[in-house]
Design a protein around this motif. Structure first.
Motif, PDB file in Angstrom:
ATOM      1  N   ARG A   1       0.856  -1.193   0.000  1.00  0.00           N
ATOM      2  CA  ARG A   1       0.000   0.000   0.000  1.00  0.00           C
ATOM      3  C   ARG A   1       0.886   1.235   0.000  1.00  0.00           C
ATOM      4  NH1 ARG A   1      -4.861   0.949   4.300  1.00  0.00           N
ATOM      5  NH2 ARG A   1      -5.123  -1.252   3.772  1.00  0.00           N
ATOM      6  N   ARG A   2       0.686   2.116  -0.958  1.00  0.00           N
ATOM      7  CA  ARG A   2       1.504   3.309  -1.102  1.00  0.00           C
ATOM      8  C   ARG A   2       0.688   4.521  -0.627  1.00  0.00           C
ATOM      9  NH1 ARG A   2       6.189   3.971  -3.788  1.00  0.00           N
ATOM     10  NH2 ARG A   2       5.958   1.853  -4.630  1.00  0.00           N
ATOM     11  N   LEU A   3       1.157   5.172   0.455  1.00  0.00           N
ATOM     12  CA  LEU A   3       0.424   6.262   1.075  1.00  0.00           C
ATOM     13  C   LEU A   3       1.168   7.577   0.924  1.00  0.00           C
ATOM     14  CD1 LEU A   3      -0.514   4.546   4.471  1.00  0.00           C
ATOM     15  CD2 LEU A   3      -1.907   4.666   2.393  1.00  0.00           C
ATOM     16  N   LYS A   4       0.420   8.619   0.640  1.00  0.00           N
ATOM     17  CA  LYS A   4       0.973   9.964   0.687  1.00  0.00           C
ATOM     18  C   LYS A   4       0.503  10.573   2.006  1.00  0.00           C
ATOM     19  CE  LYS A   4       1.425  14.277  -1.920  1.00  0.00           C
ATOM     20  NZ  LYS A   4       0.998  15.033  -3.129  1.00  0.00           N
ATOM     21  N   LEU A   5       1.478  10.964   2.855  1.00  0.00           N
ATOM     22  CA  LEU A   5       1.183  11.372   4.220  1.00  0.00           C
ATOM     23  C   LEU A   5       1.585  12.805   4.482  1.00  0.00           C
ATOM     24  CD1 LEU A   5       2.587   8.275   6.172  1.00  0.00           C
ATOM     25  CD2 LEU A   5       0.259   8.623   5.312  1.00  0.00           C
ATOM     26  N   ARG A   6       0.961  13.359   5.514  1.00  0.00           N
ATOM     27  CA  ARG A   6       1.357  14.651   6.043  1.00  0.00           C
ATOM     28  C   ARG A   6       1.461  14.492   7.558  1.00  0.00           C
ATOM     29  NH1 ARG A   6       2.022  19.671   4.359  1.00  0.00           N
ATOM     30  NH2 ARG A   6       1.566  21.435   5.754  1.00  0.00           N
ATOM     31  N   ALA A   7       2.654  14.804   8.126  1.00  0.00           N
ATOM     32  CA  ALA A   7       2.896  14.605   9.559  1.00  0.00           C
ATOM     33  C   ALA A   7       4.057  15.472  10.001  1.00  0.00           C
ATOM     34  CB  ALA A   7       3.190  13.138   9.854  1.00  0.00           C
ATOM     35  N   LEU A   8       4.243  15.543  11.305  1.00  0.00           N
ATOM     36  CA  LEU A   8       5.397  16.244  11.846  1.00  0.00           C
ATOM     37  C   LEU A   8       6.664  15.487  11.478  1.00  0.00           C
ATOM     38  CD1 LEU A   8       4.138  17.194  15.423  1.00  0.00           C
ATOM     39  CD2 LEU A   8       4.361  18.695  13.445  1.00  0.00           C
ATOM     40  N   PRO A   9       7.796  16.173  11.317  1.00  0.00           N
ATOM     41  CA  PRO A   9       9.034  15.509  10.888  1.00  0.00           C
ATOM     42  C   PRO A   9       9.419  14.313  11.760  1.00  0.00           C
ATOM     43  CG  PRO A   9       9.286  17.885  10.779  1.00  0.00           C
ATOM     44  CD  PRO A   9       7.958  17.636  11.423  1.00  0.00           C
ATOM     45  N   ALA A  10       9.324  14.458  13.094  1.00  0.00           N
ATOM     46  CA  ALA A  10       9.719  13.363  13.975  1.00  0.00           C
ATOM     47  C   ALA A  10       8.822  12.150  13.784  1.00  0.00           C
ATOM     48  CB  ALA A  10       9.690  13.827  15.433  1.00  0.00           C
ATOM     49  N   ALA A  11       7.511  12.392  13.659  1.00  0.00           N
ATOM     50  CA  ALA A  11       6.584  11.282  13.471  1.00  0.00           C
ATOM     51  C   ALA A  11       6.806  10.614  12.116  1.00  0.00           C
ATOM     52  CB  ALA A  11       5.144  11.784  13.585  1.00  0.00           C
ATOM     53  N   MET A  12       7.080  11.435  11.099  1.00  0.00           N
ATOM     54  CA  MET A  12       7.329  10.877   9.774  1.00  0.00           C
ATOM     55  C   MET A  12       8.583  10.010   9.771  1.00  0.00           C
ATOM     56  SD  MET A  12       5.836  10.954   6.766  1.00  0.00           S
ATOM     57  CE  MET A  12       5.007  12.530   6.498  1.00  0.00           C
ATOM     58  N   ALA A  13       9.621  10.461  10.444  1.00  0.00           N
ATOM     59  CA  ALA A  13      10.858   9.684  10.510  1.00  0.00           C
ATOM     60  C   ALA A  13      10.633   8.363  11.231  1.00  0.00           C
ATOM     61  CB  ALA A  13      11.945  10.499  11.211  1.00  0.00           C
ATOM     62  N   ARG A  14       9.855   8.392  12.309  1.00  0.00           N
ATOM     63  CA  ARG A  14       9.611   7.157  13.056  1.00  0.00           C
ATOM     64  C   ARG A  14       8.788   6.177  12.235  1.00  0.00           C
ATOM     65  NH1 ARG A  14       6.140   4.811  16.487  1.00  0.00           N
ATOM     66  NH2 ARG A  14       4.576   6.445  16.236  1.00  0.00           N
ATOM     67  N   LEU A  15       7.775   6.655  11.511  1.00  0.00           N
ATOM     68  CA  LEU A  15       6.965   5.777  10.674  1.00  0.00           C
ATOM     69  C   LEU A  15       7.804   5.170   9.540  1.00  0.00           C
ATOM     70  CD1 LEU A  15       3.667   7.851  10.415  1.00  0.00           C
ATOM     71  CD2 LEU A  15       3.985   5.686  11.626  1.00  0.00           C
ATOM     72  N   THR A  16       8.678   5.990   8.970  1.00  0.00           N
ATOM     73  CA  THR A  16       9.535   5.478   7.874  1.00  0.00           C
ATOM     74  C   THR A  16      10.430   4.349   8.387  1.00  0.00           C
ATOM     75  OG1 THR A  16       9.536   7.660   6.820  1.00  0.00           O
ATOM     76  CG2 THR A  16      11.293   6.126   6.199  1.00  0.00           C
ATOM     77  N   ARG A  17      11.006   4.553   9.588  1.00  0.00           N
ATOM     78  CA  ARG A  17      11.862   3.497  10.154  1.00  0.00           C
ATOM     79  C   ARG A  17      11.043   2.248  10.470  1.00  0.00           C
ATOM     80  NH1 ARG A  17      13.887   7.874  13.135  1.00  0.00           N
ATOM     81  NH2 ARG A  17      12.671   7.200  14.956  1.00  0.00           N
ATOM     82  N   ALA A  18       9.821   2.437  10.938  1.00  0.00           N
ATOM     83  CA  ALA A  18       8.998   1.290  11.353  1.00  0.00           C
ATOM     84  C   ALA A  18       8.605   0.403  10.179  1.00  0.00           C
ATOM     85  CB  ALA A  18       7.743   1.802  12.069  1.00  0.00           C
ATOM     86  N   PHE A  19       8.474   0.989   8.953  1.00  0.00           N
ATOM     87  CA  PHE A  19       8.009   0.200   7.822  1.00  0.00           C
ATOM     88  C   PHE A  19       9.086   0.004   6.752  1.00  0.00           C
ATOM     89  CE2 PHE A  19       4.099   1.878   9.672  1.00  0.00           C
ATOM     90  CZ  PHE A  19       3.342   0.716   9.767  1.00  0.00           C
ATOM     91  N   GLU A  20      10.327   0.213   7.130  1.00  0.00           N
ATOM     92  CA  GLU A  20      11.410  -0.028   6.165  1.00  0.00           C
ATOM     93  C   GLU A  20      11.461  -1.515   5.825  1.00  0.00           C
ATOM     94  OE1 GLU A  20      14.729   3.434   7.117  1.00  0.00           O
ATOM     95  OE2 GLU A  20      14.898   1.455   8.060  1.00  0.00           O
ATOM     96  N   THR A  21      11.677  -1.797   4.548  1.00  0.00           N
ATOM     97  CA  THR A  21      11.733  -3.196   4.108  1.00  0.00           C
ATOM     98  C   THR A  21      13.147  -3.735   4.236  1.00  0.00           C
ATOM     99  OG1 THR A  21      12.070  -2.397   1.828  1.00  0.00           O
ATOM    100  CG2 THR A  21       9.823  -2.938   2.524  1.00  0.00           C
TER     101      THR A  21
END
Length: 479
Positions: A459-479
């Motif tokens: 699933r490919r999502l376009k998101l809007r979030a605070l930088p810290a939250a975006m960084a944490r989500l990116t790390r959490a779903f890294e393949t």
């Protein structure tokens, strides 16, 4: 003046106007003390006020005003000598010097008041109207409580009780008792008990009965020494229990670290709880009294946004807030320290709002929260005249003026909060593999999903979030 039909016991307020304190400030202090006393459950029957260079060492007031106070309460107006008659020569000399100094101060004060009486009409002197009325026309019911708008030493407290025959509180004692009555949660009760015991410990006095009692292995400990030891043991027990609760709170705050958090801060009774209820729809206590809220409440902004915005209501501040209470409620105030945004809530209809705002800022500086982003809100706009509203905006053009009871004002504030956080958000794309679709809730919790699509990777999502939250989500779903 109150009469005997009042369901509340009566109290007399006592205030000393020190150099540098204006008539307006002095009147505001006494008015606030009256509200504190009313919150505690008493009715103010009279006020005794005096201008002095400093508080009288033994009794706060000069001998003339002390006698006037005693006439109101039915006391003798003088201090009795010690029942056992045992005084050291040093103490006798100190008391003689203090008495002589008191007489000189009283004479000087009388001369000064007489001189001021030539310049100003008598009814313009602060407190004189009530005092004259009280001395000429005795109250139908004697006040049983005297409340002094200053912090008293143990000896001053004892001396005033002797002279007036009434129970005596100082300002700190009143605030501590109000906190004690209003504490609801286990944490708040423990915090208040710590402050209360710290206040009571130095004010313990021997009972008039046996002066000493033997305990343990023949050691001679006075009753007061034993009581102080019990207080020390209880304080140690409370601090240990509080540390455990605060650790749990820190864990909860850590879990909310990536969420958007707004803390309502301000003077007591500025309308924070009403604003909290309006913004979140929560059933928090709202009462027109001082320190109605002692526990920090955290609720989500309603209607909910994505990501969620959490609103927290904090304990209110007041002039001369006892340091022990600030220290005891440090963990509660940490909610402000760790907020993304502070809303300084000020009662714009109060003529002393400037000093109240400074008190709030001072306490927040004390805990290191002065660098947290903030917005200034003047609440209770429904009580403002157009001229008063314009004057506030001229002083603080960046401030919001609203009423917590006006839905349009609350909706505008909600939009202001959303826009504040929007300005700090970034956009990014996140791919969630199909094997990890069960964690999609984390994304909706901390970000706003602008669009979504599906391909062979997931699933490919376009998101809007605070930088810290975006960084944490990116790390959490890294393949």
């Amino acid at each position: 003046m109150s009469n005997s039909s009042s369901p509340r016991p009566l109290a007399v307020l006592v205030g000393v106007q020190l150099p540098g304190v204006s008539d307006t400030e002095h009147a505001a202090d006494l008015a606030e003390l009256g509200r504190l006393v009313h919150t505690l459950g008493y009715e103010v029957a009279a006020t005794v006020s005096q201008r002095r260079d400093r508080l009288a060492a033994g009794t706060v007031l000069g001998s003339g005003k002390l006698a006037e106070l005693a006439r109101l309460t039915g006391g003798r107006g003088t201090l009795a000598s010690r029942a056992n008659g045992r005084k050291s020569k040093a103490r006798e000399r100190w008391e003689a010097e203090a008495e002589e100094a008191e007489e000189q101060e009283a004479e000087a004060a009388s001369d000064e008041e007489a001189a001021e009486g030539d310049e100003l009409p008598e009814d313009e002197l602060p407190g004189d109207e009530l005092e004259a009325e009280a001395s000429e026309e005795p109250l139908a019911e004697r006040p049983t409580v005297v409340v002094v708008d200053h912090e008293l030493s143990p000896s001053q407290l004892s001396n005033l009780e002797q002279a007036t025959g009434a129970q005596v509180y100082d300002r700190t004692g009143v605030i501590v008792d109000i906190f004690h009555r209003h504490a609801r949660s286990r944490e708040a009760k423990m915090q208040v008990e710590i402050a209360r015991l710290n206040y009571l410990a130095p004010r313990l006095r021997e009972s008039t009965g046996s002066r000493e009692r033997q305990q343990g292995r023949g050691s001679g400990d006075s009753a007061v020494e034993l009581d102080r030891r019990k207080i020390r043991d209880r304080l140690a027990e409370l601090r240990e229990g509080l540390a455990s609760i605060q650790q749990d709170q820190e864990n909860r705050r850590y879990a909310r670290r990536d969420q958007l958090r707004v803390a309502l801060v301000g003077y007591t009774n500025a309308g924070k709880s009403s604003l909290m209820r309006a913004l979140t729809g929560s059933e928090v206590l709202v009462a027109d009294q001082l320190f109605a809220t002692l526990d920090t409440t955290v609720r989500a902004l309603q209607p909910e946004t994505r990501p969620r915005v959490l609103i927290s209501d904090t304990v209110g501040f007041i002039q001369k807030l006892p340091h022990d209470l600030v220290a005891s409620f440090r963990s509660t105030l940490d909610e402000a320290l760790e907020a993304s945004l502070l809303l300084y809530v000020v009662d714009g209809s109060d003529p002393t709002w400037e000093s109240q705002l400074e008190v709030t800022r001072s306490v927040l500086r004390e805990i290191g929260a002065q660098s947290v982003p903030s917005r200034l809100l003047f609440n209770k706009a429904d009580r403002l005249t157009p001229e008063a509203r314009e004057a506030l905006l001229q002083r603080h053009p960046e401030a919001l003026i609203l009423s917590a009871h006006a839905p349009d004002d609350v909706a505008a504030l909600r939009q202001t909060l959303i826009e504040f956080f929007e300005g700090s958000m970034i956009e990014a794309e996140l791919v969630i593999p199909y094997a990890r679709q069960g964690r999609i809730g984390e994304v909706y919790e901390h970000a706003r999903v602008l669009s979504e699509a599906y391909d062979e990777t997931g699933r490919r999502l376009k998101l809007r979030a605070l930088p810290a939250a975006m960084a944490r989500l990116t790390r959490a779903f890294e393949t």
